[in-house]
Design a protein around this motif. Structure first.
Motif, mmCIF file in Angstrom:
data_model
loop_
_atom_site.group_PDB
_atom_site.id
_atom_site.type_symbol
_atom_site.label_atom_id
_atom_site.label_comp_id
_atom_site.label_asym_id
_atom_site.label_seq_id
_atom_site.Cartn_x
_atom_site.Cartn_y
_atom_site.Cartn_z
ATOM 1 N N ALA A 87 0.838 -1.205 0.000
ATOM 2 C CA ALA A 87 0.000 0.000 0.000
ATOM 3 C C ALA A 87 0.873 1.255 0.000
ATOM 4 N N VAL A 88 1.883 1.287 0.872
ATOM 5 C CA VAL A 88 2.760 2.461 0.951
ATOM 6 C C VAL A 88 3.492 2.660 -0.381
ATOM 7 N N ASP A 89 4.016 1.562 -0.939
ATOM 8 C CA ASP A 89 4.771 1.664 -2.194
ATOM 9 C C ASP A 89 3.897 2.136 -3.359
ATOM 10 N N SER A 90 2.603 1.868 -3.278
ATOM 11 C CA SER A 90 1.729 2.332 -4.356
ATOM 12 C C SER A 90 1.248 3.763 -4.094
ATOM 13 N N GLY A 91 1.831 4.426 -3.081
ATOM 14 C CA GLY A 91 1.558 5.851 -2.888
ATOM 15 C C GLY A 91 0.412 6.167 -1.955
ATOM 16 N N ILE A 92 -0.142 5.148 -1.303
ATOM 17 C CA ILE A 92 -1.243 5.390 -0.363
ATOM 18 C C ILE A 92 -0.666 5.612 1.035
ATOM 19 N N PRO A 93 -1.027 6.714 1.701
ATOM 20 C CA PRO A 93 -0.578 6.901 3.083
ATOM 21 C C PRO A 93 -1.196 5.839 3.992
ATOM 22 N N PRO A 99 5.676 -3.025 13.538
ATOM 23 C CA PRO A 99 6.850 -2.149 13.683
ATOM 24 C C PRO A 99 7.845 -2.230 12.520
ATOM 25 N N ASP A 100 7.875 -3.363 11.805
ATOM 26 C CA ASP A 100 8.851 -3.479 10.720
ATOM 27 C C ASP A 100 8.274 -3.076 9.368
ATOM 28 N N SER A 101 7.050 -2.586 9.337
ATOM 29 C CA SER A 101 6.447 -2.182 8.066
ATOM 30 C C SER A 101 6.856 -0.754 7.714
ATOM 31 N N LYS A 102 6.481 -0.322 6.510
ATOM 32 C CA LYS A 102 6.794 1.038 6.059
ATOM 33 C C LYS A 102 5.721 2.063 6.444
ATOM 34 N N ALA A 103 4.748 1.641 7.247
ATOM 35 C CA ALA A 103 3.690 2.580 7.655
ATOM 36 C C ALA A 103 4.315 3.807 8.322
ATOM 37 N N TYR A 104 3.657 4.967 8.182
ATOM 38 C CA TYR A 104 4.278 6.223 8.587
ATOM 39 C C TYR A 104 4.207 6.502 10.084
ATOM 40 N N SER A 105 3.274 5.843 10.782
ATOM 41 C CA SER A 105 3.077 6.209 12.172
ATOM 42 C C SER A 105 2.326 5.093 12.880
ATOM 43 N N PHE A 106 2.490 5.027 14.198
ATOM 44 C CA PHE A 106 1.683 4.118 15.013
ATOM 45 C C PHE A 106 0.999 4.908 16.110
ATOM 46 N N LEU A 107 -0.294 4.665 16.296
ATOM 47 C CA LEU A 107 -1.065 5.339 17.343
ATOM 48 C C LEU A 107 -1.732 4.296 18.220
ATOM 49 N N GLY A 108 -1.365 4.253 19.494
ATOM 50 C CA GLY A 108 -1.976 3.255 20.357
ATOM 51 C C GLY A 108 -1.576 3.432 21.798
ATOM 52 N N ASP A 110 3.503 16.013 -4.109
ATOM 53 C CA ASP A 110 4.732 15.414 -4.615
ATOM 54 C C ASP A 110 4.804 13.954 -4.175
ATOM 55 N N PRO A 111 4.377 13.041 -5.067
ATOM 56 C CA PRO A 111 4.305 11.625 -4.694
ATOM 57 C C PRO A 111 5.654 11.047 -4.267
ATOM 58 N N ALA A 112 6.759 11.652 -4.703
ATOM 59 C CA ALA A 112 8.078 11.115 -4.349
ATOM 60 C C ALA A 112 8.656 11.802 -3.114
#
Lengths: 337, 337
Positions: free
Chosen positions: A120-126, A135-144, A303-305
């Motif tokens: 999902a992240v690589d295809s440009g979706i936040p 924790p090892d994923s490319k997700a931008y943030s963790f809330l918990g 800016d997608p990049a």
């Protein structure tokens, strides 16, 4: 006379056009004022859970929806019906195909979901994670919830309820990491802050009402002087309350602290059979997940990049959504609205 | 003929008025659309620091201002000029007297500032802490770096730079709590994750360029095989770079990792004399501090007793603003704009 009348009509028309046009531009006229934060109602943000029908997610979704309404964007709710990583992966794949403006997901299994989250992240979706991370994923943030701190708070509340004296025990689900953290925070705090208290046992309640009730019955039999039990999850807490009731009658001196704010637990708090329950900041998880996704989407839209080129990410790494101690005094604020 | 012409003029005028009026109401017409998040430009939010002239705060203030502009509110910047708790208390007292819409403060001394912070909260002003907290105060939230995690990241970067082998050392300011946490995160990670690396020494650089240079010179003399030094603050990092240069000439194999992104440090990263520096999420601290204050102000404006009556607080307990590793590859993104 007729000519003059025509000139009047023209002048009045021009004046009206002028007034309307002025009204139209008035807001933009002050150079110090800005339009505020406002998205596009067509932008769709998706919240993905597992066991999607349970009560626990309702308040998270309410926060997600509240933020979306304020920011003028749309939301959708999806999730696996079961506690099933493959089913959740399929749901996430379907969402990715729809290219939403952002995805907030609670990962049923951090390892198994990582590849799909990265897709999902690589295809440009936040993507941000809430409640249960990867924790090892490319997700931008963790809330918990910081579960260790939640255990610390539970121990301090227990000390307050028991006058800082006596024997206490824990009923938990040892193989779940977040429950182990709650147990650690509780144990370390009792040991280090309350020398007149003693943690005498940690039992496995298997996250189950019946198993927890049986574990509590054993505890009460083995430790007749027991003054408190901390149940690290809500099914267990209800089971413990049943065991204590059966054994000693209502109004028991044995204090129970439970976790979460499902209706069953809140009712027992209201009746005084559970002394306190630890409320996670579920509304905050949803509200700030949507808010962060909104900012990421705006950035990536320009800016997608942006982040691939090492631009600093405009949202925090980790958000500890906090813990509230719920007792009879404030329980009414925690029923789902 | 003349009458007909007059009718035309009237029709065109009415048409123009209609078009403009339609344009004016179009946005408000959709019942699903909302106005977005927008404050009152008269609402003033205050950011309070210590040593208020140093570079470090610039990016925090930029984040604070960026959020204020988006939300259509105003900001003011104040602080003690020195590293002085009494001076900061006086500044904070002056701000409380002005009744601003919110205060974000970095506490120069957590214990000494707590009473004044509580006074602000008790008088109904929303307060959040950033960068340097006051955990026992009544402030609603803390936004800053998780320094232990920053040390962990520094250790992993060091392993990457040195091929996961060899002797490394730390130059730090032992009596400062946040520096102790960075040291702990680094030490524990080297020990637990990199069996072929060894932490041979931890020296006191006193947060000072000259003292850190001398400490680094001693280290290089005592441990000729040293492959890396982690300086937990930026003055120290510059001192270490000078020591290594003097001793071994540019292009040294000894890798330096420093902390923060002041111009001096960034220049040395650009020249390759410092291999990497740990950038704190300073813009995030400012941006999200203002954002949280905006929400708290709105809530307390509606009902000043909201939180006193146990209403859940609509902002997170703790925000870890994250750490970026800055190297030659991305250093240009970190110069103050």
């Amino acid at each position: 006379m007729k000519k003059l009348w025509m000139v009047y009509v023209l002048l009045i028309g021009i004046f009206l056009v002028y007034v309307l046009n002025y009204k139209l531009q008035a807001d933009a006229a002050d150079p110090w004022e800005t339009a505020g934060l406002r998205g596009n109602i067509e932008d769709k943000y998706v919240m993905v859970t597992f066991q999607s029908g349970i009560d626990y997610w309702k308040s998270v979704l309410k926060g997600f929806e509240d933020a979306a309404e304020e920011l003028n964007v749309s939301v959708e709710y999806h999730g696996s019906t079961q506690h099933d990583a493959n089913e959740q992966m399929t749901v996430l794949e379907q969402m990715i195909a729809k290219k939403p403006a952002g995805i907030a997901i609670s990962a049923v299994n951090s390892e198994l979901l990582t590849a799909t989250i990265n897709k999902a992240v690589d295809s440009g979706i936040p993507v941000v994670l809430f409640d249960s991370g990867a924790p090892d994923s490319k997700a931008y943030s963790f809330l918990g919830t910081n579960n260790y701190n939640a255990g610390v708070e539970a121990a301090r509340k227990m000390a307050q309820l028991t006058g800082g004296k006596g024997e206490v025990a824990i009923i938990t689900t040892p193989e779940q990491h977040n429950h182990q953290e709650r147990t650690d925070g509780f144990s370390v705090t009792i040991r280090s802050e309350f020398p007149e208290m003693k943690l005498v046992a940690i039992k496995d309640g298997r996250g189950d009402q019946v198993a927890s009730r049986e574990a509590a019955q054993q505890l009460v039999a083995e430790y007749p002087k027991l003054t408190g039990i901390f149940a690290t999850e809500s099914n267990g807490g209800i089971g413990v309350a049943e065991a204590v009731e059966t054994k000693q009658g209502a109004g028991s001196l044995l204090k129970i602290i439970s976790f979460d704010t499902d209706k069953g637990t809140l009712d027992l708090v209201k009746e005084g059979r559970i002394a306190a329950t630890m409320a996670q900041g579920t509304w905050n998880m949803g509200y700030w997940s949507l808010t962060e996704l909104f900012h990421l989407h705006r950035d990536l839209d320009e800016d997608p990049a942006a982040y691939a080129n090492n631009k600093p990410i405009p949202v925090p790494d980790t958000v500890d959504t906090g813990i509230d101690v719920v007792t009879r005094a404030n329980v009414d604020n925690y029923y789902a609205k």
